[in-house]
Scaffold this motif. Structure first.
Motif, PDB file in Angstrom:
ATOM      1  N   ILE A  58      67.556  64.467  56.558  1.00 28.03           N
ATOM      2  CA  ILE A  58      67.184  65.709  57.227  1.00 28.03           C
ATOM      3  C   ILE A  58      66.859  66.726  56.144  1.00 28.03           C
ATOM      4  O   ILE A  58      67.664  66.957  55.238  1.00 28.03           O
ATOM      5  CB  ILE A  58      68.344  66.216  58.107  1.00 28.03           C
ATOM      6  CG1 ILE A  58      68.651  65.189  59.179  1.00 28.03           C
ATOM      7  CG2 ILE A  58      68.004  67.562  58.719  1.00 28.03           C
ATOM      8  CD1 ILE A  58      69.896  65.516  59.983  1.00 28.03           C
ATOM      9  N   MET A  59      65.707  67.319  56.271  1.00 31.49           N
ATOM     10  CA  MET A  59      65.294  68.306  55.280  1.00 31.49           C
ATOM     11  C   MET A  59      66.098  69.589  55.465  1.00 31.49           C
ATOM     12  O   MET A  59      66.300  70.034  56.595  1.00 31.49           O
ATOM     13  CB  MET A  59      63.797  68.611  55.429  1.00 31.49           C
ATOM     14  CG  MET A  59      62.891  67.444  55.082  1.00 31.49           C
ATOM     15  SD  MET A  59      63.094  66.887  53.376  1.00 31.49           S
ATOM     16  CE  MET A  59      62.511  68.298  52.496  1.00 31.49           C
ATOM     17  N   PRO A  60      66.548  70.185  54.384  1.00 32.49           N
ATOM     18  CA  PRO A  60      67.276  71.450  54.511  1.00 32.49           C
ATOM     19  C   PRO A  60      66.312  72.566  54.916  1.00 32.49           C
ATOM     20  O   PRO A  60      65.102  72.457  54.715  1.00 32.49           O
ATOM     21  CB  PRO A  60      67.837  71.682  53.104  1.00 32.49           C
ATOM     22  CG  PRO A  60      66.968  70.888  52.205  1.00 32.49           C
ATOM     23  CD  PRO A  60      66.466  69.723  53.005  1.00 32.49           C
ATOM     24  N   PRO A  61      66.832  73.633  55.481  1.00 30.53           N
ATOM     25  CA  PRO A  61      65.949  74.735  55.874  1.00 30.53           C
ATOM     26  C   PRO A  61      65.254  75.326  54.651  1.00 30.53           C
ATOM     27  O   PRO A  61      65.780  75.267  53.538  1.00 30.53           O
ATOM     28  CB  PRO A  61      66.893  75.757  56.500  1.00 30.53           C
ATOM     29  CG  PRO A  61      68.239  75.165  56.532  1.00 30.53           C
ATOM     30  CD  PRO A  61      68.210  73.869  55.811  1.00 30.53           C
ATOM     31  N   PRO A  62      64.066  75.903  54.862  1.00 29.04           N
ATOM     32  CA  PRO A  62      63.365  76.484  53.724  1.00 29.04           C
ATOM     33  C   PRO A  62      64.187  77.625  53.133  1.00 29.04           C
ATOM     34  O   PRO A  62      64.841  78.373  53.837  1.00 29.04           O
ATOM     35  CB  PRO A  62      62.053  77.002  54.325  1.00 29.04           C
ATOM     36  CG  PRO A  62      62.185  76.911  55.786  1.00 29.04           C
ATOM     37  CD  PRO A  62      63.333  76.045  56.107  1.00 29.04           C
ATOM     38  N   GLY A  63      64.134  77.735  51.848  1.00 29.03           N
ATOM     39  CA  GLY A  63      64.859  78.792  51.150  1.00 29.03           C
ATOM     40  C   GLY A  63      66.253  78.404  50.715  1.00 29.03           C
ATOM     41  O   GLY A  63      66.946  79.201  50.091  1.00 29.03           O
ATOM     42  N   ILE A  68      70.810  78.679  46.616  1.00 29.44           N
ATOM     43  CA  ILE A  68      71.705  78.003  45.675  1.00 29.44           C
ATOM     44  C   ILE A  68      71.494  78.540  44.268  1.00 29.44           C
ATOM     45  O   ILE A  68      72.448  78.829  43.540  1.00 29.44           O
ATOM     46  CB  ILE A  68      71.497  76.473  45.731  1.00 29.44           C
ATOM     47  CG1 ILE A  68      71.954  75.926  47.080  1.00 29.44           C
ATOM     48  CG2 ILE A  68      72.241  75.778  44.596  1.00 29.44           C
ATOM     49  CD1 ILE A  68      71.602  74.482  47.314  1.00 29.44           C
ATOM     50  N   GLU A  69      70.227  78.691  43.883  1.00 30.03           N
ATOM     51  CA  GLU A  69      69.939  79.218  42.550  1.00 30.03           C
ATOM     52  C   GLU A  69      70.462  80.642  42.388  1.00 30.03           C
ATOM     53  O   GLU A  69      71.000  80.995  41.333  1.00 30.03           O
ATOM     54  CB  GLU A  69      68.428  79.188  42.292  1.00 30.03           C
ATOM     55  CG  GLU A  69      67.886  77.813  41.985  1.00 30.03           C
ATOM     56  CD  GLU A  69      66.391  77.825  41.745  1.00 30.03           C
ATOM     57  OE1 GLU A  69      65.685  78.704  42.299  1.00 30.03           O
ATOM     58  OE2 GLU A  69      65.921  76.962  40.988  1.00 30.03           O
ATOM     59  N   MET A  72      74.191  80.507  41.894  1.00 31.82           N
ATOM     60  CA  MET A  72      74.506  80.019  40.547  1.00 31.82           C
ATOM     61  C   MET A  72      74.236  81.108  39.515  1.00 31.82           C
ATOM     62  O   MET A  72      75.008  81.268  38.562  1.00 31.82           O
ATOM     63  CB  MET A  72      73.689  78.758  40.242  1.00 31.82           C
ATOM     64  CG  MET A  72      74.145  77.565  41.038  1.00 31.82           C
ATOM     65  SD  MET A  72      73.117  76.102  40.874  1.00 31.82           S
ATOM     66  CE  MET A  72      73.071  75.844  39.142  1.00 31.82           C
ATOM     67  N   HIS A  73      73.166  81.858  39.718  1.00 35.45           N
ATOM     68  CA  HIS A  73      72.839  82.938  38.788  1.00 35.45           C
ATOM     69  C   HIS A  73      73.904  84.030  38.851  1.00 35.45           C
ATOM     70  O   HIS A  73      74.298  84.572  37.818  1.00 35.45           O
ATOM     71  CB  HIS A  73      71.456  83.513  39.102  1.00 35.45           C
ATOM     72  CG  HIS A  73      71.037  84.583  38.155  1.00 35.45           C
ATOM     73  ND1 HIS A  73      70.756  84.330  36.825  1.00 35.45           N
ATOM     74  CD2 HIS A  73      70.866  85.916  38.335  1.00 35.45           C
ATOM     75  CE1 HIS A  73      70.434  85.464  36.224  1.00 35.45           C
ATOM     76  NE2 HIS A  73      70.489  86.436  37.129  1.00 35.45           N
ATOM     77  N   GLU A  74      74.391  84.338  40.065  1.00 35.52           N
ATOM     78  CA  GLU A  74      75.456  85.324  40.208  1.00 35.52           C
ATOM     79  C   GLU A  74      76.712  84.887  39.461  1.00 35.52           C
ATOM     80  O   GLU A  74      77.346  85.683  38.787  1.00 35.52           O
ATOM     81  CB  GLU A  74      75.814  85.517  41.689  1.00 35.52           C
ATOM     82  CG  GLU A  74      74.906  86.424  42.448  1.00 35.52           C
ATOM     83  CD  GLU A  74      75.353  86.563  43.898  1.00 35.52           C
ATOM     84  OE1 GLU A  74      76.569  86.422  44.178  1.00 35.52           O
ATOM     85  OE2 GLU A  74      74.479  86.789  44.741  1.00 35.52           O
ATOM     86  N   LEU A  75      77.057  83.617  39.606  1.00 30.59           N
ATOM     87  CA  LEU A  75      78.255  83.121  38.940  1.00 30.59           C
ATOM     88  C   LEU A  75      78.126  83.145  37.432  1.00 30.59           C
ATOM     89  O   LEU A  75      79.093  83.387  36.722  1.00 30.59           O
ATOM     90  CB  LEU A  75      78.574  81.699  39.419  1.00 30.59           C
ATOM     91  CG  LEU A  75      79.046  81.576  40.862  1.00 30.59           C
ATOM     92  CD1 LEU A  75      79.190  80.108  41.234  1.00 30.59           C
ATOM     93  CD2 LEU A  75      80.356  82.300  41.067  1.00 30.59           C
ATOM     94  N   SER A  76      76.910  82.894  36.942  1.00 29.79           N
ATOM     95  CA  SER A  76      76.738  82.867  35.489  1.00 29.79           C
ATOM     96  C   SER A  76      76.672  84.266  34.896  1.00 29.79           C
ATOM     97  O   SER A  76      76.905  84.440  33.707  1.00 29.79           O
ATOM     98  CB  SER A  76      75.475  82.082  35.126  1.00 29.79           C
ATOM     99  OG  SER A  76      74.330  82.755  35.610  1.00 29.79           O
ATOM    100  N   THR A  77      76.379  85.286  35.714  1.00 27.29           N
ATOM    101  CA  THR A  77      76.272  86.644  35.175  1.00 27.29           C
ATOM    102  C   THR A  77      77.535  87.466  35.372  1.00 27.29           C
ATOM    103  O   THR A  77      77.585  88.608  34.944  1.00 27.29           O
ATOM    104  CB  THR A  77      75.097  87.399  35.839  1.00 27.29           C
ATOM    105  OG1 THR A  77      75.296  87.418  37.255  1.00 27.29           O
ATOM    106  CG2 THR A  77      73.777  86.758  35.503  1.00 27.29           C
ATOM    107  N   ILE A  78      78.558  86.906  36.016  1.00 28.09           N
ATOM    108  CA  ILE A  78      79.809  87.642  36.184  1.00 28.09           C
ATOM    109  C   ILE A  78      80.489  87.737  34.822  1.00 28.09           C
ATOM    110  O   ILE A  78      80.714  86.729  34.156  1.00 28.09           O
ATOM    111  CB  ILE A  78      80.748  86.934  37.190  1.00 28.09           C
ATOM    112  CG1 ILE A  78      80.134  86.972  38.578  1.00 28.09           C
ATOM    113  CG2 ILE A  78      82.128  87.576  37.189  1.00 28.09           C
ATOM    114  CD1 ILE A  78      80.938  86.219  39.612  1.00 28.09           C
ATOM    115  N   PRO A  79      80.793  88.952  34.388  1.00 31.21           N
ATOM    116  CA  PRO A  79      81.428  89.085  33.062  1.00 31.21           C
ATOM    117  C   PRO A  79      82.867  88.594  33.113  1.00 31.21           C
ATOM    118  O   PRO A  79      83.545  88.692  34.136  1.00 31.21           O
ATOM    119  CB  PRO A  79      81.376  90.592  32.800  1.00 31.21           C
ATOM    120  CG  PRO A  79      81.341  91.214  34.157  1.00 31.21           C
ATOM    121  CD  PRO A  79      80.596  90.243  35.033  1.00 31.21           C
TER     122      PRO A  79
END
Length: 166
Positions: A58-63, A68-69, A72-79
């Motif tokens: 089953i294809m995931p919904p668009p976006g 997810i990205e 992941m970006h939020e987690l990597s920028t948390i000081p």
């Protein structure tokens, strides 16, 4: 060894599904290296299972990938925070020359009882009384229902006796 019998025994399917025992897995990997028929049958089975999985996917919904990205970006920028360091007191031994209320948060209360505002006491009392009233009503209506069911059964049996041919 009869390779066709081994292929039809179902061990290859167990291996592909991950249900084969350690002994069966080791045996299959040995036969795979030494018998090209088993290697080909295993390859065909794996590709068939992969095609089946792709058709049922089953294809995931668009976006979804963008979300997810972003996470992941939020987690990597948390000081990363440094731990708090305690200051040395005025006399240098680590003791503060401040009042007790400034240094500590009082954890234990003076009383071991819970304090409730007076208005809430009336609300709790009303809820308690209402629950008892509802309980009494539920029991009363349960007993009335049981009595009505018994009367219905008696009427049904009486009706059957009157309808019975003489």
């Amino acid at each position: 060894m009869n390779t066709q019998e081994y292929i039809e025994s179902g061990i290859l399917e167990l291996y592909v599904l991950g249900a084969a025992t350690d002994v069966e897995t080791k045996e299959l990997l040995y036969f795979k290296e030494h018998y090209p028929e088993i290697r080909n049958a295993l390859y065909e089975l794996e590709t068939d299972m992969e095609r089946l999985a792709q058709q049922m996917a089953i294809m995931p919904p668009p976006g979804t990938w963008e979300k997810i990205e972003d996470k992941m970006h939020e987690l990597s920028t948390i000081p990363e925070y440094e731990p708090l360091k305690f200051k040395q007191g005025a006399n240098g031994n680590g003791n503060y020359n401040a009042r007790k209320s400034d240094q500590f948060i009082e954890v234990e209360a003076e009383s071991s009882q819970i304090r409730v505002h007076k208005n809430w006491k009336w609300v709790f009392a009303a809820v308690f009384i209402l629950s008892k009233v509802f309980l009494a009503c539920a029991i009363y209506f349960y007993l009335e229902n049981r009595q009505a069911q018994q009367q219905i059964l008696e009427l049904k049996t009486e009706l059957r006796t009157h309808k019975a041919p003489y």
